[in-house]
Design a protein around this motif. Sequence first.
Motif, PDB file in Angstrom:
ATOM      1  N   VAL A 153      32.177   4.471  -7.729  1.00  0.00           N
ATOM      2  CA  VAL A 153      31.710   3.542  -8.764  1.00  0.00           C
ATOM      3  C   VAL A 153      31.623   4.176 -10.149  1.00  0.00           C
ATOM      4  N   GLY A 154      31.876   5.482 -10.237  1.00  0.00           N
ATOM      5  CA  GLY A 154      31.828   6.136 -11.551  1.00  0.00           C
ATOM      6  C   GLY A 154      32.544   7.465 -11.524  1.00  0.00           C
ATOM      7  N   THR A 155      32.875   7.945 -12.722  1.00  0.00           N
ATOM      8  CA  THR A 155      33.549   9.246 -12.820  1.00  0.00           C
ATOM      9  C   THR A 155      33.254   9.887 -14.173  1.00  0.00           C
ATOM     10  N   LEU A 156      33.338  11.182 -14.205  1.00  0.00           N
ATOM     11  CA  LEU A 156      33.313  11.937 -15.464  1.00  0.00           C
ATOM     12  C   LEU A 156      33.926  13.307 -15.232  1.00  0.00           C
ATOM     13  N   GLN A 157      34.334  13.937 -16.304  1.00  0.00           N
ATOM     14  CA  GLN A 157      34.821  15.311 -16.237  1.00  0.00           C
ATOM     15  C   GLN A 157      33.843  16.223 -16.963  1.00  0.00           C
ATOM     16  N   LEU A 158      33.422  17.268 -16.281  1.00  0.00           N
ATOM     17  CA  LEU A 158      32.492  18.245 -16.861  1.00  0.00           C
ATOM     18  C   LEU A 158      33.254  19.543 -17.119  1.00  0.00           C
ATOM     19  N   THR A 159      33.192  20.014 -18.358  1.00  0.00           N
ATOM     20  CA  THR A 159      33.873  21.258 -18.731  1.00  0.00           C
ATOM     21  C   THR A 159      32.844  22.275 -19.217  1.00  0.00           C
ATOM     22  N   VAL A 160      32.922  23.473 -18.697  1.00  0.00           N
ATOM     23  CA  VAL A 160      32.069  24.570 -19.165  1.00  0.00           C
ATOM     24  C   VAL A 160      32.938  25.482 -20.028  1.00  0.00           C
ATOM     25  N   THR A 161      32.461  25.814 -21.225  1.00  0.00           N
ATOM     26  CA  THR A 161      33.249  26.656 -22.129  1.00  0.00           C
ATOM     27  C   THR A 161      32.487  27.925 -22.475  1.00  0.00           C
ATOM     28  N   PRO A 162      32.998  29.081 -22.032  1.00  0.00           N
ATOM     29  CA  PRO A 162      32.378  30.332 -22.478  1.00  0.00           C
ATOM     30  C   PRO A 162      32.574  30.446 -23.982  1.00  0.00           C
ATOM     31  N   SER A 163      31.596  30.980 -24.676  1.00  0.00           N
ATOM     32  CA  SER A 163      31.644  30.985 -26.135  1.00  0.00           C
ATOM     33  C   SER A 163      30.887  32.194 -26.687  1.00  0.00           C
ATOM     34  N   LEU A 164      31.318  32.695 -27.833  1.00  0.00           N
ATOM     35  CA  LEU A 164      30.579  33.789 -28.478  1.00  0.00           C
ATOM     36  C   LEU A 164      29.369  33.280 -29.242  1.00  0.00           C
ATOM     37  N   SER A 165      29.454  32.065 -29.777  1.00  0.00           N
ATOM     38  CA  SER A 165      28.381  31.622 -30.662  1.00  0.00           C
ATOM     39  C   SER A 165      27.082  31.402 -29.885  1.00  0.00           C
ATOM     40  N   TYR A 166      25.978  31.330 -30.618  1.00  0.00           N
ATOM     41  CA  TYR A 166      24.634  31.320 -30.006  1.00  0.00           C
ATOM     42  C   TYR A 166      24.461  32.559 -29.108  1.00  0.00           C
ATOM     43  N   GLN A 167      24.881  33.711 -29.648  1.00  0.00           N
ATOM     44  CA  GLN A 167      24.715  34.995 -28.944  1.00  0.00           C
ATOM     45  C   GLN A 167      25.406  35.033 -27.582  1.00  0.00           C
ATOM     46  N   GLY A 168      26.572  34.410 -27.561  1.00  0.00           N
ATOM     47  CA  GLY A 168      27.364  34.474 -26.329  1.00  0.00           C
ATOM     48  C   GLY A 168      26.927  33.470 -25.283  1.00  0.00           C
ATOM     49  N   SER A 169      26.662  32.238 -25.720  1.00  0.00           N
ATOM     50  CA  SER A 169      26.176  31.212 -24.785  1.00  0.00           C
ATOM     51  C   SER A 169      27.292  30.288 -24.320  1.00  0.00           C
ATOM     52  N   LYS A 170      27.151  29.824 -23.110  1.00  0.00           N
ATOM     53  CA  LYS A 170      28.099  28.824 -22.615  1.00  0.00           C
ATOM     54  C   LYS A 170      27.703  27.438 -23.119  1.00  0.00           C
ATOM     55  N   ARG A 171      28.711  26.647 -23.446  1.00  0.00           N
ATOM     56  CA  ARG A 171      28.442  25.248 -23.775  1.00  0.00           C
ATOM     57  C   ARG A 171      29.164  24.381 -22.755  1.00  0.00           C
ATOM     58  N   SER A 172      28.733  23.138 -22.648  1.00  0.00           N
ATOM     59  CA  SER A 172      29.397  22.231 -21.713  1.00  0.00           C
ATOM     60  C   SER A 172      29.817  20.987 -22.476  1.00  0.00           C
ATOM     61  N   SER A 173      30.767  20.284 -21.928  1.00  0.00           N
ATOM     62  CA  SER A 173      31.112  18.993 -22.510  1.00  0.00           C
ATOM     63  C   SER A 173      31.494  18.016 -21.405  1.00  0.00           C
ATOM     64  N   VAL A 174      31.322  16.754 -21.694  1.00  0.00           N
ATOM     65  CA  VAL A 174      31.761  15.721 -20.753  1.00  0.00           C
ATOM     66  C   VAL A 174      32.773  14.828 -21.447  1.00  0.00           C
ATOM     67  N   GLU A 175      33.715  14.355 -20.663  1.00  0.00           N
ATOM     68  CA  GLU A 175      34.681  13.394 -21.189  1.00  0.00           C
ATOM     69  C   GLU A 175      35.104  12.455 -20.059  1.00  0.00           C
ATOM     70  N   SER A 176      35.882  11.440 -20.422  1.00  0.00           N
ATOM     71  CA  SER A 176      36.364  10.457 -19.442  1.00  0.00           C
ATOM     72  C   SER A 176      35.223   9.929 -18.572  1.00  0.00           C
ATOM     73  N   VAL A 177      34.134   9.560 -19.218  1.00  0.00           N
ATOM     74  CA  VAL A 177      32.975   9.000 -18.521  1.00  0.00           C
ATOM     75  C   VAL A 177      33.209   7.498 -18.316  1.00  0.00           C
TER      76      VAL A 177
END
Lengths: 174, 174
Positions: A87-111
């Motif tokens: 009944v639902g879907t989304l894509q979750l992406t985790v992105t390693p990143s240098l900013s914020y002192q080397g913090s991972k960020r996440s994003s969602v798309e195709s919700v």
Amino acid sequence: MKLECRQATIEDLPDIVRMLADDFLGKQRERLEDPLPESYLKAFRELDADPNNELIVAVMSVPPTEAGVTLSEPKTKNQKPKTESIVGTLQLTVTPSLSYQGSKRSSVESVRVDDKFRGQGIGRQMMLWAIERAKKKGCVSMHLTSHGDRKDAHRFYENLGFAASHVGMKLVLK
Amino acid sequence: MKLECRQATIEDLPDIVRMLADDFLGKQRERLEDPLPESYLKAFRELDADPNNELIVAVMSVPPTEAGVTLSEPKTKNQKPKTESIVGTLQLTVTPSLSYQGSKRSSVESVRVDDKFRGQGIGRQMMLWAIERAKKKGCVSMHLTSHGDRKDAHRFYENLGFAASHVGMKLVLK
């Protein structure tokens, strides 16, 4: 009726593409055919092999006594009534990143939530699940972009605590 | 003077963090210390190991006769004058996706040009390089979000052909 979120399998692909296509922007972009165009299967395999990308589905289960009435009729006498529906879907992406002192960020798309199951809080439950998942993976933030025309979506995300703090820019490459 | 873009090495990390920190939003977020906090090194190694993420630097080379004058003085007589300087950085992410019939999308973030080298078209050259790179990797679009306060950045991206078609939303997770 019970809602569960889990990683998608290749068997879920037709349901996912159906939801991507059932949308005022998506219907111009997708090809919902049987069998599905090979490009969707190739993309699924790439997604599935990438530990930083997860394709999620929300699955609604109904007790056997209700099944077949609310979701789908068995096609033959030997076939069991369908007891779950995507009944639902989304894509979750985790992105390693240098900013914020080397913090991972996440994003969602195709919700997407199946048109027939809207207004029951499925999108919200699915997003709350994704937020917990991103936290468990060590992400400090979740990002998304939503087309400027999707006014309802903006309110939906704001109700989840998202701030419309950024401008989302897009360049078509081909 | 010649500008080249290439993948960053761990030796470039202090220069990259310096550029991330030298920014009205970044200065509250980063810790530019010597040695760098371990969290940056850990993030770099994760980024470097992920084929869908690339940390890019723009490197300016100067002929040996000019080196030391325009970029930096040798600290000792035996040390050669510095003939290249890291003057820009960005992170390029490729995301496999089901939408658009299973097309890859790309995004850029942490785009920075060294304050001392602004106004020379370095950001534009770096972005054009990233766009070509994303095309080579088979991406059909490039996305980015830019904080609503970065008005100059929005004009910069619009001049590269980006459309501010989306709302960029963010949720802080911790």
